[in-house]
Design an enzyme around this catalytic site. Structure first.
Site, PDB file in Angstrom:
ATOM      1  N   CYS A  87       7.605 -15.442  -1.545  1.00 19.11           N
ATOM      2  CA  CYS A  87       8.249 -14.256  -2.152  1.00 19.11           C
ATOM      3  C   CYS A  87       9.733 -14.136  -1.424  1.00 19.11           C
ATOM      4  O   CYS A  87      10.522 -14.883  -1.535  1.00 19.11           O
ATOM      5  CB  CYS A  87       7.391 -13.051  -1.911  1.00 19.11           C
ATOM      6  SG  CYS A  87       7.800 -11.575  -2.921  1.00 19.11           S
ATOM      7  N   HIS A 202       2.015 -14.972  -4.150  1.00 21.14           N
ATOM      8  CA  HIS A 202       1.570 -14.846  -2.775  1.00 21.14           C
ATOM      9  C   HIS A 202       0.174 -15.800  -2.642  1.00 21.14           C
ATOM     10  O   HIS A 202      -0.963 -15.177  -2.388  1.00 21.14           O
ATOM     11  CB  HIS A 202       1.262 -13.640  -2.293  1.00 21.14           C
ATOM     12  CG  HIS A 202       2.609 -12.832  -1.956  1.00 21.14           C
ATOM     13  ND1 HIS A 202       3.222 -12.655  -0.787  1.00 21.14           N
ATOM     14  CD2 HIS A 202       3.203 -11.741  -2.950  1.00 21.14           C
ATOM     15  CE1 HIS A 202       4.147 -11.887  -0.829  1.00 21.14           C
ATOM     16  NE2 HIS A 202       4.427 -11.426  -2.217  1.00 21.14           N
ATOM     17  N   GLU A 204      -1.127 -16.388   0.444  1.00 19.99           N
ATOM     18  CA  GLU A 204      -1.893 -15.963   1.397  1.00 19.99           C
ATOM     19  C   GLU A 204      -2.603 -14.638   1.039  1.00 19.99           C
ATOM     20  O   GLU A 204      -3.545 -14.349   2.026  1.00 19.99           O
ATOM     21  CB  GLU A 204      -0.904 -15.753   2.420  1.00 19.99           C
ATOM     22  CG  GLU A 204       0.010 -14.526   2.484  1.00 19.99           C
ATOM     23  CD  GLU A 204       1.102 -14.525   1.399  1.00 19.99           C
ATOM     24  OE1 GLU A 204       1.486 -15.556   0.614  1.00 19.99           O
ATOM     25  OE2 GLU A 204       1.824 -13.474   1.237  1.00 19.99           O
TER      26      GLU A 204
END
Lengths: 233, 88
Positions: A87, A202, A204
């Site tokens: 990002c 994302h 994570e």
């Protein structure tokens, strides 16, 4: 044990998630690296997390690209070290010249916050070797509209630098599957050498069942496999 | 050493889509209504002003160009132009 550096800029806000994915979930040693200092020695991988570094002032990632830590990130990358930007981290790597192109404001001028389906375009890189064919990951960005000039885009295609594309339910890279107007439905790319990558979604935020999905693990497992095979020689 | 007042105008390149400009264009068209022809080709950029001490006009311009090219504009997607005047 794999030693991962997680960069922290003023305004980073996904650094704790990235750290938790690397340490609590993957079992790596995660080292937080403040932007005003050079990278510590002995890192295996550098993770550049999302957020709004330096308030996203001027352009997303433009001021972070000039933070002191980036000199040593460039050195690390030029030496073949693995660097992954997510990002805002992707935007920073583009602004720093470590990845080609630029992330512009989303075509629809709206912040896009939802899950997207990605097609994995290569399974032979340090970032994608454990990813399979498709991943479902969350996005949350206002400036994820990937842009490169025609010549750069052609070079990237020839060198197979596109790692992930946004796709529709049928798995096709159509306008319907494209959440932000990105050229060629590009969601993630690598540099020509294949050791620096960035993506807008994302990983994570999708590493535990409670997140609603665990597809992000595939990217971290890819890195682990790449580092392990490099160690084995 | 003279001080120069520098203005850098940064604009998206013509081939780069400008969703902000398009959104503003729609709003301007609503404001104008039927009273006149709506504005077209709206593009949104930014202006950065700063002061710079340099030996002369040429040195100031060279430094301003370097700063604009390296930081203030992204050469992939933006072009810039520089205006300068002696501040004092």
């Amino acid at each position: 044990m794999i030693r991962a550096g997680v960069l922290v800029f003023p305004g980073s806000n996904c650094d704790r998630d990235m750290e938790a994915a690397a340490s609590a979930v993957m079992g790596w040693e995660a080292v937080r690296c403040w932007h005003a200092e050079p990278l510590p020695a002995g890192l295996d991988v550098v993770l550049v997390p999302g957020g709004f570094s330096h308030g996203d002032y001027l352009r997303c990632g433009a001021l972070a690209a000039l933070s002191p830590v980036m000199d040593s990130v460039k050195e690390f990358a030029h030496g073949g070290g693995l660097v992954l930007g997510v990002c805002n981290g992707f935007q920073i790597l583009c602004e720093a010249g470590l990845l080609p192109g630029t992330l512009l404001r989303n075509r629809q001028c709206r912040f896009a916050c939802r899950e997207v389906r990605l097609r994995v375009e290569r399974d032979d890189t340090a970032f994608t070797n454990a990813c399979g064919h498709f991943l479902t990951l969350p996005i949350a960005h206002g400036e994820g509209n990937y842009h490169a000039d025609a010549r750069t885009l052609q070079e990237m295609q020839e060198r197979r630098q596109i790692l992930f594309r946004y796709v529709d339910d049928e798995g096709d890279a159509t306008p319907r599957g494209n959440p932000n107007g990105s050229m060629a439905n590009i969601a993630g790319i690598a540099n020509a050498a294949g050791n620096v990558a960035g993506l807008m979604p994302h990983p994570e935020r999708a590493v535990e069942a409670l997140h609603g999905g665990t597809d992000g693990l595939a990217i971290f497992r890819s890195l682990a496999a790449a580092l392990e095979s490099a160690t084995r020689g | 050493m003279p001080t120069f007042r520098v203005t850098v105008d940064v604009m998206p390149k013509p081939e780069v889509a400008d969703p902000q400009g398009q959104a503003v264009e729609s709003a301007l068209a609503r404001l104008v209504g039927d009273a006149a022809r709506p504005p077209r080709h709206v593009r949104i950029g930014k202006t950065v002003r700063f002061e710079l001490e340099a030996d002369d006009d040429n040195a100031a311009r060279l430094l301003a160009e370097r700063l604009a090219d390296r930081v203030l504009a992204n050469p992939n997607t933006e072009s810039f132009s520089i205006r300068m005047e002696v501040a004092r």
